[in-house]
Design an enzyme around this catalytic site. Structure first.
Site, PDB file in Angstrom:
ATOM      1  N   ARG A  89      -1.533  45.496  -3.768  1.00 47.61           N
ATOM      2  CA  ARG A  89      -1.836  44.646  -2.608  1.00 47.61           C
ATOM      3  C   ARG A  89      -1.383  43.204  -2.849  1.00 47.61           C
ATOM      4  NH1 ARG A  89      -1.158  48.458  -0.486  1.00 47.61           N
ATOM      5  NH2 ARG A  89      -2.637  49.868   0.423  1.00 47.61           N
ATOM      6  N   GLU A  92       2.239  43.320  -2.336  1.00 45.49           N
ATOM      7  CA  GLU A  92       2.457  43.388  -0.890  1.00 45.49           C
ATOM      8  C   GLU A  92       2.269  42.011  -0.245  1.00 45.49           C
ATOM      9  OE1 GLU A  92       1.043  46.493   2.491  1.00 45.49           O
ATOM     10  OE2 GLU A  92      -0.574  45.542   1.349  1.00 45.49           O
ATOM     11  N   SER A 115       5.448  26.208  -9.817  1.00 44.92           N
ATOM     12  CA  SER A 115       5.387  26.685 -11.189  1.00 44.92           C
ATOM     13  C   SER A 115       4.290  27.719 -11.383  1.00 44.92           C
ATOM     14  CB  SER A 115       5.132  25.508 -12.133  1.00 44.92           C
ATOM     15  OG  SER A 115       4.982  25.960 -13.458  1.00 44.92           O
TER      16      SER A 115
END
Length: 162
Positions: A89, A92, A115
């Protein structure tokens, strides 16, 4: 000993003692819980004083203590794309929202990156009547790209032009 072997040993000791991550993090101290858990899982390193505390807590040898202070091979053992549903997830989230995050960061800061080295992360539980929520905050230093060979009035770094 491989770092993955030490990770398994630490997790076994955690299980045997019934320790929570909060307990381990409060004992080791000095950094965020995310960093300490990441170090126990082999993705980050502990400072020498933290490694000494962890070694005492877990009953480790000097070699194992030193291994906790070595720079790890980060990302090792995580398949791409991730197969664990929770980790997937996050993958995703980046796939779907990454282009928007990139566009918004570039509009605000210029041509560069956020960063993941000079970086802070927080995680907390937020009560919600529809079901508790996970709140994650990330803060990374903006690093502008360097424009090679810049001369005259040409900008050497990709900061936002006013």
């Amino acid at each position: 000993m491989k770092r993955s072997d030490l990770t398994e040993k630490l997790l076994d000791i955690k299980r045997e003692n019934g320790w929570s991550w909060k307990h381990i993090c409060s004992e080791i101290g000095g950094h965020s819980d995310v960093l300490i858990v990441g170090a126990i899982l082999g993705q980050m390193k502990l400072t020498k004083p933290q490694a000494a505390v962890a070694a005492k807590l877990f009953g480790l040898s000097k070699v194992e203590q030193a291994l906790l202070n070595e720079v790890p091979m980060r990302g090792e053992g995580v398949p791409m794309p991730p197969t664990d549903p929770l980790i997937y997830r996050f993958y995703e989230l980046v796939m779907i929202n990454g282009p928007a995050w990139k566009a918004l960061i570039e509009e605000e800061f210029g041509d560069g990156i956020m960063s993941a080295i000079d970086f802070d992360m927080t995680m907390q539980r937020v009560a919600d009547p529809k079901g508790d929520r996970v709140s994650i905050g990330m803060s990374g230093k903006f690093l502008p790209y360097k424009y090679y060979g810049a001369t005259g009035n040409n900008a050497p770094l990709g900061y936002k032009e006013e």
